[in-house]
Structure formats: C-alpha cells, structure tokens
Design an enzyme around this catalytic site. Structure first.
Site, PDB file in Angstrom:
ATOM      1  N   TYR A   3      -9.057   5.813   7.496  1.00 44.59           N
ATOM      2  CA  TYR A   3      -9.137   6.214   8.907  1.00 44.59           C
ATOM      3  C   TYR A   3     -10.139   7.360   8.973  1.00 44.59           C
ATOM      4  O   TYR A   3      -9.891   8.431   8.408  1.00 44.59           O
ATOM      5  CB  TYR A   3      -7.770   6.692   9.398  1.00 44.59           C
ATOM      6  CG  TYR A   3      -6.748   5.584   9.598  1.00 44.59           C
ATOM      7  CD1 TYR A   3      -6.058   5.039   8.525  1.00 44.59           C
ATOM      8  CD2 TYR A   3      -6.482   5.096  10.874  1.00 44.59           C
ATOM      9  CE1 TYR A   3      -5.120   4.032   8.713  1.00 44.59           C
ATOM     10  CE2 TYR A   3      -5.543   4.081  11.075  1.00 44.59           C
ATOM     11  CZ  TYR A   3      -4.870   3.553   9.993  1.00 44.59           C
ATOM     12  OH  TYR A   3      -3.957   2.556  10.180  1.00 44.59           O
TER      13      TYR A   3
ATOM     14  N   PRO B 290      -3.808   0.618  18.781  1.00 47.13           N
ATOM     15  CA  PRO B 290      -3.564   0.120  17.416  1.00 47.13           C
ATOM     16  C   PRO B 290      -3.701   1.161  16.304  1.00 47.13           C
ATOM     17  O   PRO B 290      -3.404   0.850  15.154  1.00 47.13           O
ATOM     18  CB  PRO B 290      -4.597  -0.998  17.257  1.00 47.13           C
ATOM     19  CG  PRO B 290      -5.621  -0.755  18.300  1.00 47.13           C
ATOM     20  CD  PRO B 290      -4.971  -0.015  19.415  1.00 47.13           C
TER      21      PRO B 290
ATOM     22  N   TYR C 157       4.158   6.555  10.055  1.00 47.92           N
ATOM     23  CA  TYR C 157       3.323   5.398   9.707  1.00 47.92           C
ATOM     24  C   TYR C 157       4.152   4.333   8.986  1.00 47.92           C
ATOM     25  O   TYR C 157       4.025   3.142   9.264  1.00 47.92           O
ATOM     26  CB  TYR C 157       2.147   5.849   8.834  1.00 47.92           C
ATOM     27  CG  TYR C 157       1.045   4.821   8.722  1.00 47.92           C
ATOM     28  CD1 TYR C 157      -0.062   4.850   9.563  1.00 47.92           C
ATOM     29  CD2 TYR C 157       1.112   3.797   7.774  1.00 47.92           C
ATOM     30  CE1 TYR C 157      -1.067   3.899   9.471  1.00 47.92           C
ATOM     31  CE2 TYR C 157       0.110   2.838   7.672  1.00 47.92           C
ATOM     32  CZ  TYR C 157      -0.976   2.897   8.523  1.00 47.92           C
ATOM     33  OH  TYR C 157      -1.966   1.950   8.431  1.00 47.92           O
TER      34      TYR C 157
ATOM     35  N   LYS D 193       1.476   0.071  14.915  1.00 49.78           N
ATOM     36  CA  LYS D 193       2.892  -0.013  15.275  1.00 49.78           C
ATOM     37  C   LYS D 193       3.291  -1.248  16.089  1.00 49.78           C
ATOM     38  O   LYS D 193       4.468  -1.605  16.140  1.00 49.78           O
ATOM     39  CB  LYS D 193       3.295   1.233  16.105  1.00 49.78           C
ATOM     40  CG  LYS D 193       3.455   2.472  15.280  1.00 49.78           C
ATOM     41  CD  LYS D 193       4.729   2.411  14.473  1.00 49.78           C
ATOM     42  CE  LYS D 193       4.650   3.245  13.220  1.00 49.78           C
ATOM     43  NZ  LYS D 193       4.452   2.530  11.983  1.00 49.78           N
TER      44      LYS D 193
ATOM     45  N   HIS E 160       0.846  -1.197   0.000  1.00 52.47           N
ATOM     46  CA  HIS E 160       0.000   0.000   0.000  1.00 52.47           C
ATOM     47  C   HIS E 160       0.880   1.244   0.000  1.00 52.47           C
ATOM     48  O   HIS E 160       1.825   1.337   0.777  1.00 52.47           O
ATOM     49  CB  HIS E 160      -0.900   0.021   1.245  1.00 52.47           C
ATOM     50  CG  HIS E 160      -2.152  -0.781   1.075  1.00 52.47           C
ATOM     51  ND1 HIS E 160      -3.293  -0.547   1.791  1.00 52.47           N
ATOM     52  CD2 HIS E 160      -2.448  -1.800   0.238  1.00 52.47           C
ATOM     53  CE1 HIS E 160      -4.242  -1.399   1.413  1.00 52.47           C
ATOM     54  NE2 HIS E 160      -3.749  -2.182   0.475  1.00 52.47           N
TER      55      HIS E 160
HETATM   56  P1  RFL Z   1       1.922 -11.563  21.539  1.00 49.48           P
HETATM   57  O1  RFL Z   1       1.479 -11.660  20.119  1.00 49.48           O
HETATM   58  O2  RFL Z   1       0.930 -11.169  22.576  1.00 49.48           O
HETATM   59  O3  RFL Z   1       2.567 -12.970  21.924  1.00 49.48           O
HETATM   60  C1  RFL Z   1       2.884 -13.331  23.251  1.00 49.48           C
HETATM   61  C2  RFL Z   1       2.877 -14.831  23.343  1.00 49.48           C
HETATM   62  O4  RFL Z   1       3.318 -15.232  24.654  1.00 49.48           O
HETATM   63  C3  RFL Z   1       2.489 -16.295  25.089  1.00 49.48           C
HETATM   64  N1  RFL Z   1       2.563 -16.372  26.564  1.00 49.48           N
HETATM   65  C4  RFL Z   1       3.234 -17.332  27.228  1.00 49.48           C
HETATM   66  N2  RFL Z   1       3.949 -18.400  26.829  1.00 49.48           N
HETATM   67  C5  RFL Z   1       4.512 -19.201  27.774  1.00 49.48           C
HETATM   68  N3  RFL Z   1       4.369 -19.003  29.118  1.00 49.48           N
HETATM   69  C6  RFL Z   1       3.646 -17.942  29.575  1.00 49.48           C
HETATM   70  N4  RFL Z   1       3.498 -17.767  30.903  1.00 49.48           N
HETATM   71  C7  RFL Z   1       3.055 -17.046  28.615  1.00 49.48           C
HETATM   72  N5  RFL Z   1       2.295 -15.928  28.716  1.00 49.48           N
HETATM   73  C8  RFL Z   1       2.012 -15.525  27.462  1.00 49.48           C
HETATM   74  C9  RFL Z   1       1.102 -15.928  24.535  1.00 49.48           C
HETATM   75  O5  RFL Z   1       0.227 -17.059  24.463  1.00 49.48           O
HETATM   76  C10 RFL Z   1       1.480 -15.392  23.164  1.00 49.48           C
HETATM   77  O6  RFL Z   1       1.488 -16.419  22.167  1.00 49.48           O
HETATM   78  O7  RFL Z   1       3.146 -10.545  21.703  1.00 49.48           O
HETATM   79  P2  RFL Z   1       4.344 -10.180  20.683  1.00 49.48           P
HETATM   80  O8  RFL Z   1       4.966 -11.412  20.101  1.00 49.48           O
HETATM   81  O9  RFL Z   1       5.169  -9.198  21.415  1.00 49.48           O
HETATM   82  O10 RFL Z   1       3.622  -9.476  19.447  1.00 49.48           O
HETATM   83  C11 RFL Z   1       3.011  -8.210  19.573  1.00 49.48           C
HETATM   84  C12 RFL Z   1       1.817  -8.089  18.618  1.00 49.48           C
HETATM   85  O11 RFL Z   1       0.977  -9.215  18.779  1.00 49.48           O
HETATM   86  C13 RFL Z   1       1.025  -6.796  18.868  1.00 49.48           C
HETATM   87  O12 RFL Z   1       1.875  -5.718  19.157  1.00 49.48           O
HETATM   88  C14 RFL Z   1       0.185  -6.394  17.639  1.00 49.48           C
HETATM   89  O13 RFL Z   1      -0.812  -7.343  17.375  1.00 49.48           O
HETATM   90  C15 RFL Z   1      -0.431  -5.011  17.841  1.00 49.48           C
HETATM   91  N6  RFL Z   1      -1.326  -4.619  16.762  1.00 49.48           N
HETATM   92  C16 RFL Z   1      -0.849  -4.118  15.574  1.00 49.48           C
HETATM   93  N7  RFL Z   1       0.482  -3.988  15.373  1.00 49.48           N
HETATM   94  C17 RFL Z   1       0.957  -3.567  14.159  1.00 49.48           C
HETATM   95  O14 RFL Z   1       2.176  -3.462  14.008  1.00 49.48           O
HETATM   96  N8  RFL Z   1       0.124  -3.268  13.087  1.00 49.48           N
HETATM   97  C18 RFL Z   1      -1.218  -3.370  13.209  1.00 49.48           C
HETATM   98  O15 RFL Z   1      -1.930  -3.156  12.237  1.00 49.48           O
HETATM   99  C19 RFL Z   1      -1.755  -3.777  14.489  1.00 49.48           C
HETATM  100  N9  RFL Z   1      -3.062  -3.924  14.646  1.00 49.48           N
HETATM  101  C20 RFL Z   1      -2.687  -4.793  16.917  1.00 49.48           C
HETATM  102  C21 RFL Z   1      -3.544  -4.430  15.823  1.00 49.48           C
HETATM  103  C22 RFL Z   1      -3.226  -5.312  18.083  1.00 49.48           C
HETATM  104  C23 RFL Z   1      -4.573  -5.468  18.208  1.00 49.48           C
HETATM  105  N10 RFL Z   1      -5.047  -5.978  19.436  1.00 49.48           N
HETATM  106  C24 RFL Z   1      -5.680  -7.229  19.559  1.00 49.48           C
HETATM  107  C25 RFL Z   1      -4.627  -5.344  20.656  1.00 49.48           C
HETATM  108  C26 RFL Z   1      -4.889  -4.601  15.924  1.00 49.48           C
HETATM  109  C27 RFL Z   1      -5.413  -5.105  17.104  1.00 49.48           C
HETATM  110  C28 RFL Z   1      -6.885  -5.241  17.133  1.00 49.48           C
HETATM  111  C1  PHB Z   2      -5.628  -4.156  10.692  1.00 45.59           C
HETATM  112  O1  PHB Z   2      -5.699  -4.388   9.466  1.00 45.59           O
HETATM  113  O2  PHB Z   2      -5.932  -5.023  11.537  1.00 45.59           O
HETATM  114  C2  PHB Z   2      -5.193  -2.822  11.156  1.00 45.59           C
HETATM  115  C3  PHB Z   2      -4.743  -1.894  10.232  1.00 45.59           C
HETATM  116  C4  PHB Z   2      -4.334  -0.642  10.674  1.00 45.59           C
HETATM  117  C5  PHB Z   2      -4.392  -0.329  12.023  1.00 45.59           C
HETATM  118  C6  PHB Z   2      -4.828  -1.276  12.948  1.00 45.59           C
HETATM  119  C7  PHB Z   2      -5.234  -2.527  12.511  1.00 45.59           C
HETATM  120  O3  PHB Z   2      -4.020   0.914  12.429  1.00 45.59           O
END
Ligand code: RFL
Ligand code: PHB
Length: 401
Positions: free
Chosen positions: A205, A297, A389, A301, A76
C-alpha cells in the site's frame, strides 16, 4: 427448468453474499431459492476483491466450500506500507495473536460456491431478474421476477436482498423504512489484471504525492494492481504503458525497483464510496452484503463483511426454523451494524491516510505522513491496523456484540 412457487427464504443475488447464505441455509436444512439477474459466466468473471479474513475462511471451511481455497489460497502474514521514501512492514501474527489473511480472489470463491450449489442445491436460477418485492410487512412476501423472458412469482417467509449496491430489494421498502448514511470520495481506482509476476511477496500500500497505489496479486504469475485516478476517469486515458510508468513511479522509485511488465488482461475504473443502510431488516425483508453497506476497497473489507452478515443471518434463520425462536433474527440488524460501523471507520481511515485529494494542502500531506509514521513507530497503532485488517477487531466480542 422447474420454477419453484414457494420457498422458505428467497435470496436475491448470487454474489458472494447470496451464494454463501444459500450454502449455509442448505446445510442447516432451511429451504431457499437464489435468483440472479446475470448469467453464470458474468457472475464468475466479475473482477473484485482479493483478500479473505480468517473468519471468512473459517466460514467457507465450515460450509464445506474451501477445498480449492485450502490448496490454492496464498496465506499472507503482513502488508507493506510505503511512504516518504520508506518501507514499513506490518506483521499480522505478532500483532494480533496469530491472525493472517488469504489471497484468494472473489471470482474463485464465487466459482466454488456456484459449482457446489448447482451440484447439491438449493435451486439457483441465472438470468432471473427480480423486478419487485411485495408484502414486506406481511407473513408471506412475494417476489416477482423475469426468467428467460417470462414473468414468475415466488412466495416465501423471508426475502433476503443480497443484490448489491444497485439492487432492487432495498428500494422496494417503503419510504422512511430505512435511512442511508453515505460519503463519496473525490477520487477513484483504476484496477488492472496483468500476466506478470507480483512485484513483491506481500501486498504493498503506497502513499505518494502522485496518488495512492496498491500492488496485489492473484497467483505467482498474475498481478492485480491499482492506481488512484480522478473520479469518473475514462480507462481509455490510460494506455498500458502509462499505467506501468505510473506504477513504477508510485511503487518502485524509492526502492530503485521497476515492476516486471506483462500483458494487461483487464482494466476498469471503480468509484469509491462509503454507505450504510439502517436498519438492515424491515418486516420480512433482510439486507446483506453490499445491498446494505459499501466500503471503499482500501481496507479489503467488503467481501468479508458480506460473509459475516450471512453467517449471522444463516444462524438466525436456522434457529427460527429449528426452534421457532426469532430472538437472533430480531437482533440481526444490530448485531451486524456494530461490525459494519467498525469496518466503515477502518476503511475510511485507511483511505484518507493513503490517498491524495485534489488540491490537498501540504499540511494535509504532513498529517498523513505523521499518521503513517505513527503506525511505523507505535506498536499500539500498528496493532490497531493489523487487528482491523485481519478482522480481529471486528469479532463480536471486540465490537460489543
Ligand atoms: P455483489 O457481489 O455485488 O452481488 C450482488 C448480486 O446481485 C445481483 N443482482 C440481482 N439479481 C437478481 N435481481 C436483481 N434485480 C438484481 N440486482 C442485482 C448482481 O448481478 C450480483 O450478482 O454483492 P455481495 O454478494 O454483497 O458481495 C459484496 C462484494 O462483491 C464486495 O463487497 C467486494 O467485492 C468489495 N471489495 C473487496 N472486499 C473485500 O473483502 N476484500 C477486497 O480485497 C476487496 N476488494 C472490492 C475490492 C470491490 C471492488 N469493487 C469493484 C468495488 C476491490 C474492488 C475493485
Ligand atoms: C485485491 O487484491 O483486489 C485487493 C487487495 C486489497 C485491497 C483491495 C483489493 O485493499
């Protein structure tokens, strides 16, 4: 199943941070073991991020983990901002010297990394819950975990907490070892996945007095859509028809559009939080990804910060084992935190500019519109948004690393 008793680096958590770290360490010849509390299907299906920065894509390519991303990821070159009945596109390449982002879901990144690790190593144990980390201030920390109902012990040189915001590693550090800086927001996101074509070719957005909305996608057939809702909202209050009606009002009304509706295949409410734990290292324990910092989110990032932490960490551990040089490891926390705080500020600013707080005054709304107007009119303001971004403003040279 054999249970290793010793390793160089114990990695707790198989989200994107833990899996990518393990892949990078494996390629650098450093031994590690990954312990994950959940099962494989759960980890691979958890719906989360969708946007990868250029630097994350570069790291995945260098790790030999981007074959499917290069086939199926959707590049994109901009996003659309909607506010006050207007549409404004922010063009990334022209504002950032050629940078872009990729739509490729976190679920797919995780599936690709899990498949590679199970095929090529290092060991990855699912259903292995870490219960305690001991000896963080010694040369030989110990990880205690439960696998298939049996208690096990793994001793190692370093423990890396990649176990997310609710993880145990950060909490295993002594009181006073770290400090947490935190902010919560008085609203949440309702996120859905729908078998419906994306409403538009880029992400939208949308600022509206009814609340923020975001139109994203997973593929040409699958939409990922978000609505600002009150904090703690019950998803059951949002039957599918209500969600589509509200998306139409917030995203489409001014352009005379209606979204193409389709079956909703996932629905959940996500809290919004900013948090940073400092420092990201104590003794032989290091934190990476969501275990160390959370961003709302809106700036896309979180996953990208996780990837950049482990890129820095893998290089530092490789230097430690290849040359016995701990300088990069000693600098790990400071190196990461410069980028983390830049991303925290950007995520906070995007969130505050686009959401309508409960009881928000008309003055506050006018300020948000003035800020959006400035992005639309000033190339400097637009470039600032685009650089943050796409990650250009987060490069080590840009944040003084
Ligand atoms: P995770 O993915 O939470 O993984 C942590 C893992 O640790 C495990 N765990 C354990 N394992 C063993 N023993 C224990 N005691 C444990 N406790 C926990 C868990 O089961 C899990 O598998 O963290 P990690 O790897 O640091 O990754 C971070 C990302 O997941 C997170 O920052 C992103 O998803 C945030 N985020 C977004 N980030 C972006 O860069 N671009 C995006 O578009 C974006 N959109 C989002 C998002 C997060 C969202 N939510 C759900 C908050 C959109 C959403 C809706
Ligand atoms: C997504 O596609 O899940 C998404 C995209 C952009 C954001 C957050 C989530 O800022």
């Amino acid at each position: 199943m054999t249970h290793p008793r010793h390793t160089q680096v114990a990695v707790v958590g198989a989200g994107p941070a833990g899996l990518l770290l393990a892949r990078l360490l494996h390629r650098a010849g450093v031994d590690c073991v990954v312990l994950e509390s959940r099962d494989r299907a759960y980890v691979e299906q958890r719906q989360r991020a969708g946007i990868l920065e250029q630097s994350t894509v570069d790291t995945l390519r260098a790790a030999g983990a981007a074959a499917r991303l290069d086939r199926e990821g959707i590049p994109h070159d901009g996003i659309e901002l909607r506010f006050d009945g207007r549409r404004h596109r922010v063009d990334f390449p022209s504002l950032t010297g050629g940078r872009r982002v990729w739509v490729y879901a976190q679920t797919e990144v995780v599936k690709d990394l899990v498949a590679l690790q199970l095929a090529e190593g290092p060991p990855l144990l699912f259903d292995a819950r870490v219960d305690a980390v001991e000896g963080a201030d010694t040369d030989r920390p110990v990880v205690r975990y439960t696998h298939e109902g049996r208690e096990r012990v793994l001793d190692c040189d370093y423990v890396v907490g990649c176990d997310g915001y609710h993880g145990v590693v950060r909490r295993a550090l002594p009181a006073g070892a770290t400090r947490v800086h935190e902010r919560t927001y008085p609203y949440a996101w309702l996120g859905i996945l729908a078998d419906a074509p994306p409403v538009y070719e880029e992400l939208i957005y949308a600022h509206s007095e009814r609340g923020f909305a975001l139109a994203s996608m997973r593929s040409p057939q699958v939409s990922r859509l978000y609505l600002q809702v009150p904090g703690g909202e019950d998803p059951a209050a949002w039957p599918d028809g209500r969600i589509w009606d509200e998306l139409d009002l917030r995203l489409g009304a001014d352009a005379g559009w209606r979204l193409t509706r389709g079956p909703v295949t996932a629905k959940s409410v996500l809290p919004m939080r900013s948090s940073v734990t400092e420092p990201m290292r104590w003794g032989r324990v290091l934190l990476a990804g969501d275990a160390a910092h959370i961003v709302p989110p809106t700036g896309a990032k979180g996953l990208n910060l996780a990837a950049s932490d482990v890129t820095v960490l893998a290089e530092a551990l490789a230097a430690r084992y290849a040359e016995g040089d701990t300088a990069l490891l000693d600098a790990y926390s400071d190196t990461c935190l410069r980028r983390v705080w830049r991303a925290e500020h950007f995520s906070y600013a995007m969130t505050s500019m686009l959401h309508t707080a409960p009881g928000q005054s008309s003055f506050d709304t006018r300020l948000q519109l003035a800020q959006l107007e400035r992005v639309a009119r000033s190339p400097h303001a637009a470039a600032d948004l685009a650089e943050n971004y796409t990650g250009a403003a987060l490069r080590p040279d840009a944040v003084g690393g």
